[in-house]
Write an enzyme that holds these catalytic residues in place. Structure first.
Site, PDB file in Angstrom:
ATOM      1  N   GLU A 104      49.672  16.444 -23.515  1.00 31.41           N
ATOM      2  CA  GLU A 104      48.824  17.626 -23.431  1.00 31.41           C
ATOM      3  C   GLU A 104      48.566  18.005 -21.972  1.00 31.41           C
ATOM      4  O   GLU A 104      48.457  17.142 -21.112  1.00 31.41           O
ATOM      5  CB  GLU A 104      47.472  17.324 -24.089  1.00 31.41           C
ATOM      6  CG  GLU A 104      47.598  16.995 -25.549  1.00 31.41           C
ATOM      7  CD  GLU A 104      46.281  16.555 -26.174  1.00 31.41           C
ATOM      8  OE1 GLU A 104      46.281  16.278 -27.376  1.00 31.41           O
ATOM      9  OE2 GLU A 104      45.259  16.478 -25.449  1.00 31.41           O
ATOM     10  N   CYS A 117      45.026  20.665 -15.799  1.00 34.01           N
ATOM     11  CA  CYS A 117      44.793  19.241 -16.025  1.00 34.01           C
ATOM     12  C   CYS A 117      46.099  18.633 -16.538  1.00 34.01           C
ATOM     13  O   CYS A 117      46.637  19.070 -17.551  1.00 34.01           O
ATOM     14  CB  CYS A 117      43.656  19.092 -17.032  1.00 34.01           C
ATOM     15  SG  CYS A 117      43.285  17.388 -17.402  1.00 34.01           S
ATOM     16  N   CYS A 124      47.773   6.130 -23.752  1.00 31.80           N
ATOM     17  CA  CYS A 124      47.170   5.382 -22.643  1.00 31.80           C
ATOM     18  C   CYS A 124      46.826   3.977 -23.129  1.00 31.80           C
ATOM     19  O   CYS A 124      46.434   3.784 -24.279  1.00 31.80           O
ATOM     20  CB  CYS A 124      45.898   6.073 -22.163  1.00 31.80           C
ATOM     21  SG  CYS A 124      45.173   5.286 -20.702  1.00 31.80           S
ATOM     22  N   CYS A 128      39.609   3.198 -23.207  1.00 34.09           N
ATOM     23  CA  CYS A 128      38.215   3.644 -22.998  1.00 34.09           C
ATOM     24  C   CYS A 128      37.651   4.141 -24.335  1.00 34.09           C
ATOM     25  O   CYS A 128      38.296   4.899 -25.050  1.00 34.09           O
ATOM     26  CB  CYS A 128      38.157   4.753 -21.946  1.00 34.09           C
ATOM     27  SG  CYS A 128      38.865   4.239 -20.374  1.00 34.09           S
ATOM     28  N   CYS A 131      37.304   7.986 -25.564  1.00 30.77           N
ATOM     29  CA  CYS A 131      38.441   8.846 -25.252  1.00 30.77           C
ATOM     30  C   CYS A 131      39.414   8.922 -26.425  1.00 30.77           C
ATOM     31  O   CYS A 131      39.824   7.898 -26.971  1.00 30.77           O
ATOM     32  CB  CYS A 131      39.139   8.283 -24.019  1.00 30.77           C
ATOM     33  SG  CYS A 131      40.710   9.065 -23.682  1.00 30.77           S
ATOM     34  N   GLU A 174      46.511   6.887 -17.541  1.00 35.56           N
ATOM     35  CA  GLU A 174      45.893   6.452 -16.290  1.00 35.56           C
ATOM     36  C   GLU A 174      46.945   6.661 -15.194  1.00 35.56           C
ATOM     37  O   GLU A 174      47.956   5.938 -15.153  1.00 35.56           O
ATOM     38  CB  GLU A 174      45.485   4.977 -16.422  1.00 35.56           C
ATOM     39  CG  GLU A 174      45.252   4.239 -15.119  1.00 35.56           C
ATOM     40  CD  GLU A 174      44.243   4.892 -14.174  1.00 35.56           C
ATOM     41  OE1 GLU A 174      43.127   5.218 -14.611  1.00 35.56           O
ATOM     42  OE2 GLU A 174      44.590   5.089 -12.993  1.00 35.56           O
ATOM     43  N   SER A 205      42.484  11.204 -10.832  1.00 33.80           N
ATOM     44  CA  SER A 205      41.340  10.521 -11.430  1.00 33.80           C
ATOM     45  C   SER A 205      41.788   9.180 -12.005  1.00 33.80           C
ATOM     46  O   SER A 205      42.786   9.107 -12.715  1.00 33.80           O
ATOM     47  CB  SER A 205      40.777  11.410 -12.544  1.00 33.80           C
ATOM     48  OG  SER A 205      39.773  10.725 -13.240  1.00 33.80           O
ATOM     49  N   SER A 228      36.536   7.444 -12.716  1.00 35.69           N
ATOM     50  CA  SER A 228      35.824   7.555 -13.999  1.00 35.69           C
ATOM     51  C   SER A 228      34.875   6.376 -14.074  1.00 35.69           C
ATOM     52  O   SER A 228      35.301   5.245 -14.279  1.00 35.69           O
ATOM     53  CB  SER A 228      36.811   7.476 -15.162  1.00 35.69           C
ATOM     54  OG  SER A 228      37.681   8.552 -15.108  1.00 35.69           O
ATOM     55  N   ASN A 304      32.577  15.548 -25.227  1.00 36.97           N
ATOM     56  CA  ASN A 304      33.187  16.456 -26.193  1.00 36.97           C
ATOM     57  C   ASN A 304      33.518  15.631 -27.451  1.00 36.97           C
ATOM     58  O   ASN A 304      34.498  14.888 -27.449  1.00 36.97           O
ATOM     59  CB  ASN A 304      34.473  17.005 -25.563  1.00 36.97           C
ATOM     60  CG  ASN A 304      34.870  18.340 -26.136  1.00 36.97           C
ATOM     61  OD1 ASN A 304      34.265  18.818 -27.096  1.00 36.97           O
ATOM     62  ND2 ASN A 304      35.891  18.934 -25.563  1.00 36.97           N
ATOM     63  N   CYS A 347      41.063  15.156 -23.393  1.00 37.45           N
ATOM     64  CA  CYS A 347      42.451  14.741 -23.477  1.00 37.45           C
ATOM     65  C   CYS A 347      42.700  13.893 -24.716  1.00 37.45           C
ATOM     66  O   CYS A 347      41.882  13.096 -25.129  1.00 37.45           O
ATOM     67  CB  CYS A 347      42.882  14.023 -22.213  1.00 37.45           C
ATOM     68  SG  CYS A 347      42.388  12.322 -22.094  1.00 37.45           S
TER      69      CYS A 347
HETATM   70  S1  SF4 Z   1      39.717   7.985 -20.298  1.00 35.28           S
HETATM   71 FE1  SF4 Z   1      41.692   8.112 -19.213  1.00 35.28          FE
HETATM   72  S2  SF4 Z   1      42.133   5.946 -18.717  1.00 35.28           S
HETATM   73 FE2  SF4 Z   1      40.576   5.900 -20.325  1.00 35.28          FE
HETATM   74  S3  SF4 Z   1      41.773   5.752 -22.238  1.00 35.28           S
HETATM   75 FE3  SF4 Z   1      41.385   7.948 -21.838  1.00 35.28          FE
HETATM   76  S4  SF4 Z   1      43.212   8.623 -20.774  1.00 35.28           S
HETATM   77 FE4  SF4 Z   1      43.193   6.410 -20.633  1.00 35.28          FE
END
Ligand code: SF4
Length: 374
Positions: A104, A117, A124, A128, A131, A174, A205, A228, A304, A347
């Protein structure tokens, strides 16, 4: 408004993608072919400045060389298969790669500024908890060509009156976990033989891969860095951002102190506001103490929510109270509204919405979230 697109043409070939090669790489290729080295710069111009998608379009390159290039290489492109347009004019692109993986990119207009972005990985591995991309797991690293290809795909979505002005690596993945490809992509973006974009308008980031943060700023001293952060104490941060177990806050802050920032430059700390998780006045006071030794700026991001998320966005009052405490502590703090809420612009959300989640991953995710809530 959601606009569905026809399927992308996915180049399926064993040939190498020439988009993603830096000038020195192209010079090696050209010299191996017995051609003059200066042709490499011409080809780079066609690939990165004009963004052509066929060797035939390289009109000042001799036909014989174009043929040789076409025998060995393809010009990879990433194609938008689905575009979501938000009421606030944020546009989210779901892009297909040559092997069918999807990523995306998000175009975020704000006044004169149009920010793109970008993603650096399909999925990933960082896990996190807040996310949507984390729910996919890591599928693979993107190539440098796929990273810069997102810029061309985004330009195709904009009409002639709008141009991309800023680039943030805050999409899927990341960035510093895919550093060699990120390095080449940044080189292509910033070089005069490439896209000639100002490093000042690029932000990378990271969730805090400490050694790679130093490497990034050594290689690209003018690129902006965002961390982050999301929690001011190790126990909470390790639960929200598992990488914290490897690079705890003391290491992260120490690394930030050593970064070779120029005068007036600041590190941005992203802090997603999660209701009753990390948004109390105590958390704000801890954050002030932690960031005091740094030249820091904090972006408070409204969460979000997405399907399967166990967090809620903080109340507006709580966010404003948090901001006021940071400001009293002499830290610049801005509240970032969540853009494109109606189109799942955080994302990974669009991907997860359209593909669902692998069942095992979803239940593991739910179990981890339950442990946090407890
Ligand atoms: S916040 Fe960024 S580093 Fe963390 S899981 Fe989502 S995409 Fe990966």
């Amino acid at each position: 408004v959601k606009v569905a697109r026809h399927n992308a043409t996915a180049p399926s070939s064993a040939k190498r993608d020439i988009r993603g090669l830096t000038l020195p790489d192209l010079e090696n290729v050209i010299e191996e072919m017995g051609e003059s080295k200066y042709r490499a710069r011409q080809i780079a111009g066609w690939l990165y400045n004009r963004g052509v998608e066929s060797f035939d379009a390289m009109s000042d390159v001799p036909a014989s060389l174009r043929e040789k290039l076409a025998e060995r290489f393809t010009i990879g492109s990433v194609a938008a298969v689905f575009v979501s347009r938000s009421a606030d004019s944020t546009r989210k692109l779901l892009l297909t790669l040559h092997d069918g993986e999807q990523i995306e990119s998000v175009i975020i207009p704000a006044g004169e500024r149009v920010t793109l972005c970008l993603s650096t990985q399909a999925g990933c591995a960082m896990g996190c908890e807040f996310c949507a991309t984390a729910m996919m797991g890591l599928r693979r690293n993107l190539t440098a060509g796929e990273i810069v290809g997102q810029i061309f795909a985004a330009r195709n979505e904009l009409d002639e009156t709008k141009h991309l002005t800023n680039y943030v690596f805050m999409g899927m993945g990341e960035p510093l976990a895919n550093y060699p490809r990120l390095h080449d992509a940044l080189t292509i973006m910033a070089a005069d033989w490439g896209m000639s974009l100002s490093q000042r308008r690029i932000t990378v980031s990271t969730v805090g891969i400490a050694p790679m943060m130093e490497r990034l700023l050594a290689d690209f001293p003018v690129v902006n860095l965002a961390v982050s952060f999301h929690a001011p104490a190790d126990e909470l941060r390790s639960r929200l951002v598992p990488l914290n177990r490897r690079y705890p806050l003391a290491t992260l802050i120490d690394t930030c102190r050593r970064l070779p920032l120029r005068r007036r430059d600041r590190i941005t700390f992203e802090y997603v506001m999660l209701k009753r998780v990390n948004d109390s006045p105590i958390h704000a006071a801890q954050l002030v103490k932690l960031l005091a030794p740094l030249c820091a700026k904090v972006n408070l991001i409204m969460f979000n929510p997405f399907d399967g998320a166990q967090f809620e966005p903080s109340d507006r009052d709580a966010v404003e109270r948090f901001q006021a405490i940071l400001r009293r502590g002499k830290i610049t703090a801005t509240i970032r509204e969540s853009r494109g809420r109606d189109i799942a612009a955080a994302c990974g959300q669009l991907y997860v919405e359209r593909h669902g989640l692998p069942a095992r991953r979803a239940s593991r995710h739910a179990a981890r979230l339950a442990s946090i809530a407890g």
